[in-house]
Design a protein around this motif. Structure first.
Motif, PDB file in Angstrom:
ATOM      1  N   SER A  78      19.434   0.259  -9.527  1.00 27.72           N
ATOM      2  CA  SER A  78      19.743   1.688  -9.390  1.00 27.72           C
ATOM      3  C   SER A  78      18.465   2.498  -9.177  1.00 27.72           C
ATOM      4  CB  SER A  78      20.519   2.194 -10.609  1.00 27.72           C
ATOM      5  OG  SER A  78      19.683   2.221 -11.749  1.00 27.72           O
ATOM      6  N   GLY A  79      17.357   2.053  -9.801  1.00 24.34           N
ATOM      7  CA  GLY A  79      16.073   2.747  -9.606  1.00 24.34           C
ATOM      8  C   GLY A  79      15.592   2.594  -8.171  1.00 24.34           C
ATOM      9  N   LYS A  80      15.793   1.404  -7.623  1.00 24.27           N
ATOM     10  CA  LYS A  80      15.360   1.140  -6.240  1.00 24.27           C
ATOM     11  C   LYS A  80      16.207   1.952  -5.244  1.00 24.27           C
ATOM     12  CE  LYS A  80      15.574  -3.077  -3.464  1.00 24.27           C
ATOM     13  NZ  LYS A  80      15.497  -4.536  -3.628  1.00 24.27           N
ATOM     14  N   LYS A  81      17.522   1.952  -5.470  1.00 28.33           N
ATOM     15  CA  LYS A  81      18.390   2.699  -4.548  1.00 28.33           C
ATOM     16  C   LYS A  81      18.108   4.199  -4.631  1.00 28.33           C
ATOM     17  CE  LYS A  81      22.195  -0.526  -4.729  1.00 28.33           C
ATOM     18  NZ  LYS A  81      23.489  -0.759  -5.318  1.00 28.33           N
ATOM     19  N   ALA A  82      17.817   4.670  -5.862  1.00 22.91           N
ATOM     20  CA  ALA A  82      17.515   6.105  -6.009  1.00 22.91           C
ATOM     21  C   ALA A  82      16.219   6.436  -5.279  1.00 22.91           C
ATOM     22  CB  ALA A  82      17.412   6.468  -7.486  1.00 22.91           C
ATOM     23  N   ALA A  83      15.212   5.548  -5.344  1.00 21.78           N
ATOM     24  CA  ALA A  83      13.942   5.806  -4.651  1.00 21.78           C
ATOM     25  C   ALA A  83      14.187   5.927  -3.145  1.00 21.78           C
ATOM     26  CB  ALA A  83      12.946   4.694  -4.951  1.00 21.78           C
ATOM     27  N   ILE A  84      15.027   5.042  -2.608  1.00 21.40           N
ATOM     28  CA  ILE A  84      15.327   5.110  -1.168  1.00 21.40           C
ATOM     29  C   ILE A  84      16.106   6.398  -0.871  1.00 21.40           C
ATOM     30  CG2 ILE A  84      16.612   3.997   0.718  1.00 21.40           C
ATOM     31  CD1 ILE A  84      15.969   1.285  -0.595  1.00 21.40           C
ATOM     32  N   SER A  85      17.062   6.740  -1.746  1.00 18.77           N
ATOM     33  CA  SER A  85      17.866   7.947  -1.525  1.00 18.77           C
ATOM     34  C   SER A  85      16.972   9.186  -1.556  1.00 18.77           C
ATOM     35  CB  SER A  85      18.945   8.091  -2.594  1.00 18.77           C
ATOM     36  OG  SER A  85      19.791   6.984  -2.591  1.00 18.77           O
ATOM     37  N   ILE A  86      16.022   9.215  -2.503  1.00 18.67           N
ATOM     38  CA  ILE A  86      15.131  10.378  -2.610  1.00 18.67           C
ATOM     39  C   ILE A  86      14.256  10.457  -1.351  1.00 18.67           C
ATOM     40  CG2 ILE A  86      13.140  11.315  -3.883  1.00 18.67           C
ATOM     41  CD1 ILE A  86      14.533  10.180  -6.473  1.00 18.67           C
ATOM     42  N   ASP A  87      13.774   9.316  -0.887  1.00 17.59           N
ATOM     43  CA  ASP A  87      12.966   9.293   0.335  1.00 17.59           C
ATOM     44  C   ASP A  87      13.789   9.806   1.524  1.00 17.59           C
ATOM     45  OD1 ASP A  87      10.366   8.486   1.441  1.00 17.59           O
ATOM     46  OD2 ASP A  87      11.572   7.098   2.642  1.00 17.59           O
TER      47      ASP A  87
ATOM     48  N   LYS B 127       0.845  -1.210   0.000  1.00 19.93           N
ATOM     49  CA  LYS B 127       0.000   0.000   0.000  1.00 19.93           C
ATOM     50  C   LYS B 127       0.871   1.247   0.000  1.00 19.93           C
ATOM     51  CE  LYS B 127      -4.011  -2.017   2.133  1.00 19.93           C
ATOM     52  NZ  LYS B 127      -3.425  -3.338   2.330  1.00 19.93           N
ATOM     53  N   PRO B 128       0.738   2.089  -1.038  1.00 20.38           N
ATOM     54  CA  PRO B 128       1.477   3.350  -1.000  1.00 20.38           C
ATOM     55  C   PRO B 128       1.110   4.120   0.262  1.00 20.38           C
ATOM     56  CG  PRO B 128       0.495   3.006  -3.148  1.00 20.38           C
ATOM     57  CD  PRO B 128      -0.028   1.929  -2.269  1.00 20.38           C
ATOM     58  N   ASN B 129       2.138   4.622   0.900  1.00 17.62           N
ATOM     59  CA  ASN B 129       1.960   5.160   2.232  1.00 17.62           C
ATOM     60  C   ASN B 129       2.271   6.652   2.186  1.00 17.62           C
ATOM     61  OD1 ASN B 129       2.677   5.827   4.858  1.00 17.62           O
ATOM     62  ND2 ASN B 129       4.459   4.485   4.894  1.00 17.62           N
ATOM     63  N   GLN B 130       1.222   7.491   2.002  1.00 18.68           N
ATOM     64  CA  GLN B 130       1.471   8.931   1.822  1.00 18.68           C
ATOM     65  C   GLN B 130       1.433   9.673   3.154  1.00 18.68           C
ATOM     66  OE1 GLN B 130      -0.764  10.710  -1.323  1.00 18.68           O
ATOM     67  NE2 GLN B 130       0.445   9.565  -2.792  1.00 18.68           N
ATOM     68  N   ASP B 131       2.306  10.657   3.297  1.00 20.24           N
ATOM     69  CA  ASP B 131       2.247  11.521   4.476  1.00 20.24           C
ATOM     70  C   ASP B 131       2.695  12.918   4.061  1.00 20.24           C
ATOM     71  OD1 ASP B 131       4.980  11.432   4.323  1.00 20.24           O
ATOM     72  OD2 ASP B 131       5.255  10.083   6.004  1.00 20.24           O
ATOM     73  N   GLU B 132       2.916  13.777   5.045  1.00 21.60           N
ATOM     74  CA  GLU B 132       3.226  15.181   4.701  1.00 21.60           C
ATOM     75  C   GLU B 132       4.582  15.291   3.998  1.00 21.60           C
ATOM     76  OE1 GLU B 132       3.145  13.875   7.677  1.00 21.60           O
ATOM     77  OE2 GLU B 132       5.066  14.372   8.590  1.00 21.60           O
ATOM     78  N   LEU B 133       5.378  14.227   4.051  1.00 21.61           N
ATOM     79  CA  LEU B 133       6.678  14.287   3.372  1.00 21.61           C
ATOM     80  C   LEU B 133       6.611  13.721   1.956  1.00 21.61           C
ATOM     81  CD1 LEU B 133       8.969  13.237   6.342  1.00 21.61           C
ATOM     82  CD2 LEU B 133       8.774  15.495   5.311  1.00 21.61           C
ATOM     83  N   SER B 134       5.397  13.352   1.504  1.00 21.01           N
ATOM     84  CA  SER B 134       5.255  12.834   0.135  1.00 21.01           C
ATOM     85  C   SER B 134       5.474  13.974  -0.851  1.00 21.01           C
ATOM     86  CB  SER B 134       3.853  12.268  -0.059  1.00 21.01           C
ATOM     87  OG  SER B 134       3.638  11.240   0.862  1.00 21.01           O
ATOM     88  N   LYS B 135       6.327  13.752  -1.808  1.00 22.03           N
ATOM     89  CA  LYS B 135       6.708  14.848  -2.728  1.00 22.03           C
ATOM     90  C   LYS B 135       6.497  14.449  -4.175  1.00 22.03           C
ATOM     91  CE  LYS B 135       8.275  17.416   0.609  1.00 22.03           C
ATOM     92  NZ  LYS B 135       7.717  18.626   1.048  1.00 22.03           N
ATOM     93  N   ARG B 136       6.706  15.430  -5.085  1.00 20.78           N
ATOM     94  CA  ARG B 136       6.558  15.209  -6.533  1.00 20.78           C
ATOM     95  C   ARG B 136       7.947  14.973  -7.129  1.00 20.78           C
ATOM     96  NH1 ARG B 136       5.433  19.820  -8.943  1.00 20.78           N
ATOM     97  NH2 ARG B 136       4.687  18.927 -10.882  1.00 20.78           N
TER      98      ARG B 136
ATOM     99  N   CYS C 187      12.279   2.981 -10.401  1.00 23.50           N
ATOM    100  CA  CYS C 187      12.334   4.109  -9.475  1.00 23.50           C
ATOM    101  C   CYS C 187      10.910   4.617  -9.200  1.00 23.50           C
ATOM    102  CB  CYS C 187      13.213   5.211 -10.062  1.00 23.50           C
ATOM    103  SG  CYS C 187      13.504   6.548  -8.921  1.00 23.50           S
ATOM    104  N   ALA C 188      10.099   4.740 -10.260  1.00 17.21           N
ATOM    105  CA  ALA C 188       8.714   5.219 -10.099  1.00 17.21           C
ATOM    106  C   ALA C 188       7.925   4.259  -9.199  1.00 17.21           C
ATOM    107  CB  ALA C 188       8.044   5.324 -11.466  1.00 17.21           C
ATOM    108  N   TYR C 189       8.088   2.968  -9.419  1.00 11.80           N
ATOM    109  CA  TYR C 189       7.374   1.931  -8.650  1.00 11.80           C
ATOM    110  C   TYR C 189       7.710   2.056  -7.156  1.00 11.80           C
ATOM    111  CZ  TYR C 189       6.543  -3.086  -7.354  1.00 11.80           C
ATOM    112  OH  TYR C 189       6.150  -4.271  -6.787  1.00 11.80           O
ATOM    113  N   PHE C 190       9.009   2.118  -6.849  1.00  8.35           N
ATOM    114  CA  PHE C 190       9.387   2.143  -5.430  1.00  8.35           C
ATOM    115  C   PHE C 190       9.053   3.497  -4.796  1.00  8.35           C
ATOM    116  CE2 PHE C 190      12.163  -1.470  -6.773  1.00  8.35           C
ATOM    117  CZ  PHE C 190      11.590  -2.416  -5.937  1.00  8.35           C
ATOM    118  N   LEU C 191       9.205   4.578  -5.570  1.00  2.00           N
ATOM    119  CA  LEU C 191       8.832   5.894  -5.011  1.00  2.00           C
ATOM    120  C   LEU C 191       7.364   5.894  -4.629  1.00  2.00           C
ATOM    121  CD1 LEU C 191      10.651   8.425  -7.351  1.00  2.00           C
ATOM    122  CD2 LEU C 191      10.944   8.232  -4.874  1.00  2.00           C
ATOM    123  N   CYS C 192       6.547   5.296  -5.514  1.00  6.99           N
ATOM    124  CA  CYS C 192       5.113   5.264  -5.274  1.00  6.99           C
ATOM    125  C   CYS C 192       4.814   4.450  -4.007  1.00  6.99           C
ATOM    126  CB  CYS C 192       4.450   4.660  -6.504  1.00  6.99           C
ATOM    127  SG  CYS C 192       2.706   4.768  -6.418  1.00  6.99           S
TER     128      CYS C 192
END
Ligand SMILES: Cc1cc2nc3c(=O)[nH]c(=O)nc-3n(C[C@H](O)[C@H](O)[C@H](O)COP(=O)(O)OP(=O)(O)OC[C@H]3O[C@@H](n4cnc5c(N)ncnc54)[C@H](O)[C@@H]3O)c2cc1C
Ligand code: SF4
Ligand code: SF4
Length: 570
Positions: A411-420, A119-128, A141-146
């Motif tokens: 690399s997409g997965k690591k970038a999603a974690i780094s962006i988070d 379940k995508p877990n949105q909070d006040e830190l969810s960004k574009r 990257c899009a999948y994991f960010l979501c």
């Protein structure tokens, strides 16, 4: 022990129940999960022992869910990943490695329409977040960010998503239906997609930079040139363009004979595709077969299908003959000292040439990154820097890493974690050191999520080596070979060459896994404990040791085949 246990067998009531024999021991058993070497070697960090254990138990849907937590493309990887996991499988030194890749394909194909139960877990830190390029790196990257609760917008210049999986890899290795299904599953998450938008032509880099963070994954599509006389003649094609036309189902007609220049995977795909279009194909490579960068399986399959190879030659000139054929003049080469990559250099043999005639020439000598639209400060050594500024990240073929699908996904997965982490002001170094799977660079999204809110993670698991397994409890079983189409059917069309496992073959293959470092409730510790102080519940996933009566003899640890039970001194 609890009274209702159906497994409780008081071996000696007098000694075990009444006397606190637990006080005699100086060591006690503990359950300590370890990482498996296959999982450490999988760049995407696939939970291999877990998914194989679930598959061996016939729980294929759960096996797929386990895979989807770490990798959105199991159907693709299950077909075309270069499978480093199998090279490091602990079953290798025992008899033969487990068929991990073929099992990944089987599990994925069994439930192709299943959606990830995350379940995508949105909070006040969810960004574009803006993502440039919808190949495996950008889509992962899009999948994991979501899944981490962010809103991703993917910009793709093509009409279709998928990058090389879509336009490059031929149907006989990776059916487009598989790619489409996996992309459909990713897009079932709330991800915004803008196709036919070229970042630089249709929207500027500055506009994209206004998002809260950016992931650049434009791949490497520029075909390298030969830089020789006659290279611009008609009937000379670039390998990438040739494969793209075939994948777009455009009509491509080749003459009787085709020469392919190159020794990598693209050259093998071009050669085998040209063969399927009815041409006689010769691959010309400047080193020898041993130095070819293409995967061994690809070379063997090309040879089996009838592709000819000419080694130690390099083209120097192409001219058009009166009979409308091309004359390709080659310089003969010999091997010399190793270059920076460790491969012997190919050097010309003075005055020795060879000329071959052909109807078509297709070049496949490497791909380059189009850096024309990338700001100079983001470029490093002819590639995009992986993390050139606090809010800009990059991955896949455009950065300095191996050019494979699984490393692009990683690399997409690591970038999603780094962006988070960037949004949460977390420390990259600290977190990546906790969520690592062994020491080869792969990370676990599941582990990241387990400590993301509390900002506390358990210490990373060590990798269990072969020597720590107790293989007395296993039996040698031959690896099941993946079946292939017959040779004449193979070259007559673009049907998938590897047929995949039957349910019986899959069940046998999954059961060959030792589940290194993970308890699979084999009950050895329970049966071998002379005091009867161990109780297991596979349904609840629990294990209970009655320490009041455990004498600490260590038989349970010695009898654990997969190094999960360890004795710790008091
Ligand atoms: C012929 C061939 C066969 C291969 N076979 C295998 C294999 O069997 N196994 C394996 O593991 N690897 C294989 N590879 C390598 C693998 O495909 C790549 O490593 C992987 O696709 C890289 O993923 P990526 O997301 O970085 O880039 P790509 O897959 O190249 O995707 C990049 C995407 O970005 C888009 N894009 C680029 N610039 C822009 C822009 N300015 N604006 C908007 N969109 C843009 C492109 O259109 C493309 O869709 C093969 C490569 C080739 C060329
Ligand atoms: S993605 Fe590749 S390395 Fe990972 S488990 Fe699958 S085949 Fe092995
Ligand atoms: S036996 Fe299973 S868990 Fe162990 S390394 Fe091989 S695939 Fe991985």
């Amino acid at each position: 022990m609890t009274e209702d246990s159906q497994f409780a067998i008081p071996i000696s009531y007098g000694s075990t129940e009444v006397i606190d024999t637990g006080k005699w021991g100086f060591q006690k058993p503990h359950t300590q999960f370890m990482a498996a070497p296959c999982q450490e070697a999988c760049p995407a960090g696939n939970p291999i022992p877990q998914f194989l254990y679930l598959a061996s138990d016939g729980r294929y849907d759960e096996a797929l869910q386990a895979l989807l937590r770490e990798n959105p493309f199991p159907g693709v990887c299950g077909r075309v990943c270069f499978h480093p996991c199998e090279v490091h499988c602990n079953r290798g030194p025992y008899d033969e490695s487990v068929s991990i890749r073929a099992m990944e394909r089987y599990v994925s194909d069994r439930a192709p329409n299943q959606l990830p139960n995350l379940k995508p877990n949105q909070d006040e830190l969810s960004k574009r977040i803006a993502i440039v390029g919808a190949g495996p790196a950008g889509l992962s990257c899009a999948y994991f960010l979501c899944l981490l609760g962010h809103r991703a917008t993917v910009f793709e210049r093509n009409k279709e998503l998928g990058g090389v999986m879509r336009w490059g890899i031929p149907e006989y290795r990776l059916p487009k239906s598989v790619v489409k299904k996996e992309i459909r599953r990713i897009l079932s998450l709330p991800i915004e997609v803008k196709t036919k938008v070229d970042v630089s032509k249709d929207i500027s880099f500055d506009e994209v930079s206004r998002f809260d963070a950016v992931f650049l994954s434009p791949g490497a599509k520029l075909n390298a040139t030969l830089s020789i006389e006659g290279e611009d003649l008609r009937r000379i094609w670039k390998g990438g363009d040739f494969l793209e036309r075939i994948n777009l189902r455009e009509e491509v007609t080749l003459g009787k004979e085709t020469i392919v220049i190159g020794g990598g995977n693209t050259a093998m795909d071009v050669a085998r595709s040209a063969l399927r279009l009815g041409s006689k194909v010769t691959v010309a490579y400047r080193r020898t077969r041993d130095e070819m960068p293409a995967l061994r399986d690809e070379i063997v399959e090309a040879e089996e299908e009838g592709v000819r190879f000419e080694f130690l030659i390099q083209p120097v000139k192409v001219s058009l003959l009166k009979n409308r054929k091309l004359a390709v003049k080659f310089q003969k080469m010999k091997l010399s000292d190793p270059d920076q990559s460790g491969r012997p250099r190919a050097i010309p043999i003075k005055g020795k040439f060879l000329t071959l005639e052909t109807n078509h020439l297709i070049t496949a000598v490497g791909e380059q990154v189009d850096l024309s639209w990338i700001p100079r400060e983001l470029i490093k050594n002819g590639l995009i820097d992986a993390n050139p500024s606090p809010k800009i990240f990059a991955g896949g073929d455009a950065v300095d890493q191996p050019r494979t699908i699984v490393t692009a996904i990683a690399s997409g997965k690591k970038a999603a974690i780094s962006i988070d982490l960037y949004m949460r002001e977390g420390s990259y170094e600290e977190v990546f050191s906790k969520i690592r799977l062994g020491n080869k660079g792969s990370v676990s999204m599941e582990t990241y999520l387990s400590g993301r809110d509390s900002r506390e993670w358990a210490e990373p698991m060590e990798v269990v080596p072969y020597e720590k397994l107790n293989t007395l409890f296993f039996e040698p079983i031959k690896r099941v070979k993946v079946r292939q189409l017959g040779l004449d059917r193979r070259v007559r069309g673009f049907s998938e060459v590897n047929v995949g496992f039957s349910s019986k073959e899959a069940s046998l293959s999954a059961s060959r896994c030792f589940t290194c470092g993970t308890c699979n409730y084999c009950y050895n510790c329970y049966f071998f404990c002379a005091e009867g102080v161990i109780q297991l519940d596979p349904v609840k996933g629990t294990k209970y040791v009655d320490y009041e009566h455990c004498k600490g003899c260590g038989t349970c640890a010695k009898s654990c085949p997969r190094s999960v039970v360890v004795m710790k001194e008091l």
